[in-house]
Write an enzyme that holds these catalytic residues in place. Structure first.
Site, PDB file in Angstrom:
ATOM      1  N   PHE A  92      -0.467  -7.982   6.402  1.00 32.83           N
ATOM      2  CA  PHE A  92       0.157  -7.018   7.311  1.00 32.83           C
ATOM      3  C   PHE A  92      -0.898  -6.020   7.753  1.00 32.83           C
ATOM      4  CE2 PHE A  92       2.389  -3.144   8.529  1.00 32.83           C
ATOM      5  CZ  PHE A  92       3.262  -3.665   9.478  1.00 32.83           C
ATOM      6  N   ASP A 138      -8.785  -3.936   4.907  1.00 31.33           N
ATOM      7  CA  ASP A 138      -7.665  -3.069   5.289  1.00 31.33           C
ATOM      8  C   ASP A 138      -7.151  -2.388   4.026  1.00 31.33           C
ATOM      9  OD1 ASP A 138      -5.201  -1.950   5.881  1.00 31.33           O
ATOM     10  OD2 ASP A 138      -4.542  -3.597   7.174  1.00 31.33           O
ATOM     11  N   LYS A 182      -1.961   5.569   5.259  1.00 28.38           N
ATOM     12  CA  LYS A 182      -0.866   5.961   4.357  1.00 28.38           C
ATOM     13  C   LYS A 182      -1.154   7.145   3.412  1.00 28.38           C
ATOM     14  CE  LYS A 182       1.970   1.910   4.734  1.00 28.38           C
ATOM     15  NZ  LYS A 182       1.430   0.637   5.204  1.00 28.38           N
TER      16      LYS A 182
HETATM   17  C1  LIG Z   1       1.375   0.055   6.506  1.00 32.73           C
HETATM   18  C2  LIG Z   1       0.187  -0.796   6.751  1.00 32.73           C
HETATM   19  C3  LIG Z   1      -0.416  -0.859   8.017  1.00 32.73           C
HETATM   20  C4  LIG Z   1       0.157  -0.170   9.226  1.00 32.73           C
HETATM   21  O1  LIG Z   1       0.108   1.225   9.109  1.00 32.73           O
HETATM   22  P1  LIG Z   1       0.935   2.124  10.172  1.00 32.73           P
HETATM   23  O2  LIG Z   1       0.541   3.523   9.793  1.00 32.73           O
HETATM   24  O3  LIG Z   1       2.381   1.821   9.947  1.00 32.73           O
HETATM   25  O4  LIG Z   1       0.483   1.736  11.514  1.00 32.73           O
HETATM   26  C5  LIG Z   1      -1.567  -1.608   8.151  1.00 32.73           C
HETATM   27  N1  LIG Z   1      -2.100  -2.266   7.117  1.00 32.73           N
HETATM   28  C6  LIG Z   1      -1.546  -2.229   5.879  1.00 32.73           C
HETATM   29  C7  LIG Z   1      -2.199  -2.975   4.759  1.00 32.73           C
HETATM   30  C8  LIG Z   1      -0.375  -1.512   5.660  1.00 32.73           C
HETATM   31  O5  LIG Z   1       0.191  -1.513   4.448  1.00 32.73           O
END
Ligand SMILES: *Cc1c(COP(=O)(O)O)cnc(C)c1O
Length: 389
Positions: free
Chosen positions: A128, A213, A242
């Site tokens: 994701f 990421d 986050k």
């Molecule tokens: C939540 C998440 C995203 C997206 O972040 P947003 O602030 O919602 O755009 C991207 N990568 C990972 C691994 C995530 O957990």
């Protein structure tokens, strides 16, 4: 949404739960009826220092009386300072600030393509990376991608932790490999040590950039500043969001020195990114979380939580995965009903994939709160088991 049909002025793009949370303190949040809950979601790995942390409240208060917003057309010693703290003792030398995880990943994708002048980025199934077009195209989950027409075609999505498929996906068009150390949304799946080494070797021998990421895993969530530090991965770029703002929206991309010239003036930007309020909060978060003792405590709490789960739940039925305070308990069925029951019993949880209960307490969670949460969880999961047999 209580009591069935409700005509909302909001798009129904979220399956919202029917409680209205109005305040919080530490791990505890309270709804409009005065009911308390243990928040083991942390706003999905965001509220890493708990709700209404005094130092963050103070940072926002103080900054809000000085300056809310200034354009990135002007100097920002405050951004410089946070960047300095984020890159210290890492392979990175520069930071770019934005507002979210998806934006951080967009920056990473653009930087990797501009720097290498190549287009293909290898990503992984169940990953994701966010909801914008680039980040969505990078995401290896059909439910995120469906219905939006043609996506960016230059993502090669292959099985996670599969060395053979990775080797087969490499050619002269590959700009970067992008992955999560733990796939948070996709089911709390961790990178295998051997696969991490393979990714690093392949990147090095082919001149391919590595993007990690760390939007969910970064800023202490897994017990180290960044999760890649616990692996053989040697990223050129990492993305954060986050936990970085402890609840205030901010994202960041960190990159190595060689990439500096590929993001020159005019190449990329954002109006709000690195806004003074956001940066004041992020600085406070980083000052607290990056202390050795704080990180060691995350690790201790993690071990305690894992042991506690393994004591009360049979391990052959409920496998625990993850690291730090990003843990998943795999069940053999859809966990949504469990999560709903836990909510009624005063414990907020979130799903990962279909059959994994994800535990994301604030990093400041207490041992007593861990005990309470596991007791609720065990009662619910075990009762279900008995009812089924
Ligand atoms: C939540 C998440 C995203 C997206 O972040 P947003 O602030 O919602 O755009 C991207 N990568 C990972 C691994 C995530 O957990």
């Amino acid at each position: 949404m209580r009591g069935g049909f409700h005509l909302s002025t909001l798009f129904q793009n979220y399956a919202r739960r029917s409680i209205h949370l109005v305040k919080g303190s530490g791990t505890v949040v309270t709804d409009d009826k005065g009911q308390d809950y243990l928040d083991f979601t942390s706003g999905i790995a965001v509220v890493s220092l708990g709700h209404a942390h005094h130092a963050l409240v103070k940072a926002v208060k103080q900054q809000s009386e000085k300056l809310w917003h200034v354009s990135n057309l002007f100097e920002s010693p405050e951004q410089e300072l946070v960047a300095e703290k984020l890159v210290r003792d890492t392979p990175f030398s520069h930071a770019f600030f934005c507002n979210s995880g998806a934006e951080a990943n967009e920056a990473a994708i653009k930087l990797a393509r501009k720097h290498t002048q190549k287009n293909v980025i290898i990503t992984f199934e169940q990953s994701f990376h966010g909801r914008t077009f680039g980040a969505m195209s990078a995401t290896g989950q059909a439910k995120v991608r469906e219905g939006f027409g043609p996506l960016l075609e230059t993502f090669r999505i292959i099985p996670y932790n599969d060395e053979e498929q990775l080797e087969a996906a490499i050619d002269g068009d590959v700009a970067a490999i992008m992955l999560e150390v733990i796939q948070g949304e996709g089911g709390v799946h961790q990178v295998d040590p051997g696969f991490a080494q393979k990714v690093t070797d392949i990147c090095k021998s082919n001149g391919i950039l590595l993007i990690v990421d760390e939007v969910q895993t970064g800023i202490g969530r897994t017990g180290t500043r960044y999760a890649y530090e616990q692996t053989a991965l040697e990223p050129d770029i990492i993305t954060l969001a986050k936990g970085l703002g402890g609840g205030f929206p901010i994202g960041a991309m960190l990159g190595s020195k060689e990439l500096f010239h590929s993001f020159g003036p005019g190449s990329h930007g954002t109006t709000f990114g690195g806004n003074p309020l956001a940066v004041a909060v992020a600085q406070t978060v980083v000052d607290i979380v990056f202390k050795k003792k704080f990180l060691e405590e995350v690790e201790d709490k993690s071990n305690y939580l894992i042991e506690k789960i393994q004591t009360v739940l049979p391990q052959e039925q409920f496998a625990v995965r993850g690291a730090g305070l990003l843990l998943g308990i795999e069940c053999d069925e859809d966990v949504l009903p469990f999560i709903q029951q836990a909510e009624k019993a005063g414990l907020l949880l979130v799903q990962a994939g279909v059959n994994v209960v994800r535990l994301l307490p604030p990093l400041t969670v207490t041992y007593e709160e861990i005990d309470q949460a596991v007791d609720i969880l065990a009662a619910i999961l075990l009762k279900e088991q008995i009812a089924h047999s």
